[in-house]
Design an enzyme around this catalytic site. Structure first.
Site, PDB file in Angstrom:
ATOM      1  N   VAL A 181      38.348  51.721  44.146  1.00  0.00           N
ATOM      2  CA  VAL A 181      39.588  51.520  44.895  1.00  0.00           C
ATOM      3  C   VAL A 181      40.355  50.313  44.371  1.00  0.00           C
ATOM      4  O   VAL A 181      41.539  50.395  44.047  1.00  0.00           O
ATOM      5  CB  VAL A 181      39.265  51.361  46.410  1.00  0.00           C
ATOM      6  CG1 VAL A 181      40.435  50.764  47.158  1.00  0.00           C
ATOM      7  CG2 VAL A 181      38.897  52.708  46.998  1.00  0.00           C
ATOM      8  N   ARG A 203      27.128  57.800  43.844  1.00  0.00           N
ATOM      9  CA  ARG A 203      26.761  57.432  45.208  1.00  0.00           C
ATOM     10  C   ARG A 203      26.646  58.670  46.100  1.00  0.00           C
ATOM     11  O   ARG A 203      27.518  59.510  46.106  1.00  0.00           O
ATOM     12  CB  ARG A 203      27.782  56.440  45.784  1.00  0.00           C
ATOM     13  CG  ARG A 203      27.638  55.073  45.155  1.00  0.00           C
ATOM     14  CD  ARG A 203      28.702  54.128  45.630  1.00  0.00           C
ATOM     15  NE  ARG A 203      30.023  54.520  45.188  1.00  0.00           N
ATOM     16  CZ  ARG A 203      31.128  53.831  45.469  1.00  0.00           C
ATOM     17  NH1 ARG A 203      31.059  52.752  46.197  1.00  0.00           N
ATOM     18  NH2 ARG A 203      32.283  54.243  45.000  1.00  0.00           N
ATOM     19  N   ASP A 263      35.571  39.876  42.178  1.00  0.00           N
ATOM     20  CA  ASP A 263      34.425  40.757  42.395  1.00  0.00           C
ATOM     21  C   ASP A 263      33.148  39.946  42.226  1.00  0.00           C
ATOM     22  O   ASP A 263      33.039  39.146  41.296  1.00  0.00           O
ATOM     23  CB  ASP A 263      34.428  41.943  41.427  1.00  0.00           C
ATOM     24  CG  ASP A 263      33.598  43.101  41.962  1.00  0.00           C
ATOM     25  OD1 ASP A 263      34.184  44.149  42.284  1.00  0.00           O
ATOM     26  OD2 ASP A 263      32.356  42.933  42.095  1.00  0.00           O
ATOM     27  N   SER A 269      37.296  51.771  54.227  1.00  0.00           N
ATOM     28  CA  SER A 269      37.195  52.765  55.309  1.00  0.00           C
ATOM     29  C   SER A 269      36.178  52.265  56.332  1.00  0.00           C
ATOM     30  O   SER A 269      35.100  51.803  55.942  1.00  0.00           O
ATOM     31  CB  SER A 269      36.690  54.102  54.762  1.00  0.00           C
ATOM     32  OG  SER A 269      37.383  54.449  53.599  1.00  0.00           O
ATOM     33  N   LYS A 316      30.966  43.529  36.196  1.00  0.00           N
ATOM     34  CA  LYS A 316      32.321  44.120  36.246  1.00  0.00           C
ATOM     35  C   LYS A 316      33.326  43.148  35.633  1.00  0.00           C
ATOM     36  O   LYS A 316      34.212  43.550  34.877  1.00  0.00           O
ATOM     37  CB  LYS A 316      32.706  44.442  37.698  1.00  0.00           C
ATOM     38  CG  LYS A 316      31.967  45.658  38.233  1.00  0.00           C
ATOM     39  CD  LYS A 316      32.789  46.386  39.283  1.00  0.00           C
ATOM     40  CE  LYS A 316      32.149  47.699  39.658  1.00  0.00           C
ATOM     41  NZ  LYS A 316      31.062  47.618  40.638  1.00  0.00           N
ATOM     42  N   THR A 350      31.792  49.965  52.177  1.00  0.00           N
ATOM     43  CA  THR A 350      31.370  50.075  53.576  1.00  0.00           C
ATOM     44  C   THR A 350      30.314  51.189  53.647  1.00  0.00           C
ATOM     45  O   THR A 350      30.599  52.288  54.117  1.00  0.00           O
ATOM     46  CB  THR A 350      32.569  50.400  54.499  1.00  0.00           C
ATOM     47  OG1 THR A 350      33.376  51.410  53.872  1.00  0.00           O
ATOM     48  CG2 THR A 350      33.416  49.183  54.770  1.00  0.00           C
ATOM     49  N   CYS A 403      32.549  58.221  50.511  1.00  0.00           N
ATOM     50  CA  CYS A 403      33.471  58.377  51.642  1.00  0.00           C
ATOM     51  C   CYS A 403      33.141  59.543  52.567  1.00  0.00           C
ATOM     52  O   CYS A 403      32.818  59.347  53.727  1.00  0.00           O
ATOM     53  CB  CYS A 403      34.893  58.556  51.108  1.00  0.00           C
ATOM     54  SG  CYS A 403      35.493  57.109  50.256  1.00  0.00           S
TER      55      CYS A 403
END
Ligand SMILES: NC(=O)c1ccc[n+]([C@@H]2O[C@H](COP(=O)([O-])OP(=O)(O)OC[C@H]3O[C@@H](n4cnc5c(N)ncnc54)[C@H](O)[C@@H]3O)[C@@H](O)[C@H]2O)c1
Length: 423
Positions: free
Chosen positions: A15, A332, A34, A123, A39, A88, A263
């Site tokens: 995202v 994931r 981050d 989210s 990364k 999340t 998600c």
């Protein structure tokens, strides 16, 4: 309307990184933060870790003079808006794990703030922004409406979908106060084609978990019907083609090995947890989760029954596509990986090919993606097509494999063949 010139993005994942690129493209300076040093290094080396962004796109972002990435929060004192895009996930027991949001909040609270707009984009269940994040931001004596403003605006990016630009996605925005909402609208309006204001963060949080829950429920329902069709000797794909001819009141959903990703199978559990807390039973989510959890085992059962002696033990199985979704490298909650784990547990010799995933770790063992050569296909007892990435050599799979179990009907265009079976 105020114009934002500099923003901070916390969490540079699937995202946060595309969002940073979008903000830069709309003239803003972006400071990315981050906690994962790998990364930050990768960005400094100009190497993308996200299937939606090429190395060239990452290089153009990092060398353009408008984007900086760091592992500490110091650079955020100089920005006007701070966007939180951290994970999340759910805990082992299926409950929300907000530790990344909480940690990001504590870091922000410790900065010398000067009226920055803080926006949560992750989210989460209705109530998080006001019940969890706001108290953390205020915990070190800072005041809402003076030291900082707070908004919630869910991210609705669709990884793997290049046909739909991020700025085309209508952007839902909300604020804890009228001033917060006004600032959130000012931040996003120049960036997104359409901004959809709602009256409270709770409404925006609910909008996000509802849109993902309805997808979860619908896909799980189609999977449940697919199982029923198999028992009845009916081809679910033929049925869906017929159903999808209906020009109104119908949304197309396809069966498969189960819903994965960070998600769709996760957000409904956030909603369910919150609903449980107030004594509301969300029966559809409960049922969808049960069906979704059952799919990898069902796929393994189907493979077993297709084998000539109906035994998995000792069979060599080549699994094709292990990412959770078409055209992404994200693993994931991947149901193909769970299929792989079950097949290996039941004694099959599994190998896999995924053009986007060079290696995986399943059941404590590392596997490297094998090349999809005619030999590799011929020597497997069954090729199990789990994810229909765009660039798979479908014709070669059908031409060389001895038996194909196609869970996505990716081979459908080639017409029926005796050795090709569909979910
Ligand atoms: N991936 C999607 O398709 C998608 C779509 C819409 C919404 N979302 C939501 O967006 C959020 C982020 O998802 P993602 O897929 O980008 O996750 P991700 O794991 O790809 O990226 C999150 C990044 O945040 C970093 N991070 C974690 N804690 C941090 C902290 N305290 N400070 C700084 N960095 C931190 C991690 O190292 C990671 O790089 C989640 O809430 C997710 O549900 C994801």
């Amino acid at each position: 309307m105020m114009r934002f010139r500099a923003a901070g993005v916390i969490g540079l994942g699937y995202v946060g990184l595309p969002l940073s690129k979008l903000l830069v493209e709309h003239g803003m300076r972006v400071t990315g933060v981050d906690v994962d040093p790998a990364k930050i290094r990768s960005l400094q080396d100009g190497i993308s870790y996200i299937s939606d962004l090429s190395d060239a796109e990452v290089q153009s972002l990092t060398t353009g003079g408008r984007f900086e990435a760091a592992s500490d929060y110091g650079g955020l004192t100089a920005v006007e808006a701070i966007l939180i895009c951290v994970p999340t996930p759910i805990r082992e027991d299926g409950t929300p794990d907000l530790k990344y949001v909480e940690l990001a909040g504590r870091h922000i609270a410790s900065l010398p703030l000067a009226g920055q707009l803080v926006v949560l984009e992750s989210s989460t269940y209705p109530g998080t922004t006001e019940e969890v994040l706001l108290p953390i931001l205020e915990s070190q004596g800072k005041k809402l409406g003076k030291d900082f403003y707070l908004a919630y605006s869910p991210e609705r990016i669709n990884p793997g979908d290049r046909s739909f630009g991020l700025s085309e996605m209508p952007k839902i925005v909300s604020g804890v106060t009228e001033d917060c909402l006004r600032m959130a609208k000012a931040l996003y309006s120049p960036v997104y084609r359409k901004v959809i204001p709602v009256s409270s963060p709770r409404a925006a949080e609910m909008a996000k978990v509802l849109e993902n829950s309805q997808r979860f429920v619908n896909i799980s329902f189609v999977n449940e019907v697919a199982k029923c069709c198999e028992k009845m000797g009916i081809d679910i794909w033929e049925v869906l083609e017929a159903v999808n001819s209906k020009p109104y009141g119908n949304l197309p959903f396809a069966p498969g090995p189960g819903v994965g990703g960070h998600c769709i199978p996760v957000d409904p559990l956030y909603l369910q947890w919150k609903a449980d807390e107030i004594g509301v039973d969300l029966a559809f989510i409960r049922a969808a989760k049960a069906v979704n959890d059952s799919m990898p085992g069902y796929i393994a059962d189907r493979v077993e029954r297709l084998l000539p002696d109906a035994r998995l033990e000792g069979k060599s199985l080549l699994l094709i596509g292990v990412a959770y979704k078409k055209d992404v490298n994200d693993l994931r909650e991947s149901s193909p990986l769970r299929v792989m784990e079950i097949l290996a547990e039941r004694g099959a010799h599994v190998s896999y090919h995924d053009p986007l995933v060079p290696s995986v770790s399943v059941g404590g063992r590392r596997y490297d993606s094998v090349e999809l050569t005619p030999d590799a296909l011929r020597s497997a007892d069954c090729a199990v097509l789990l994810m229909d990435h765009s660039n798979l050599p479908i014709a070669s799979i059908v031409a060389h494999a001895r038996l194909v179990f196609d869970t996505r009907r990716a081979t459908g265009a080639l017409g029926p063949a005796d050795h090709v079976k569909y979910l």
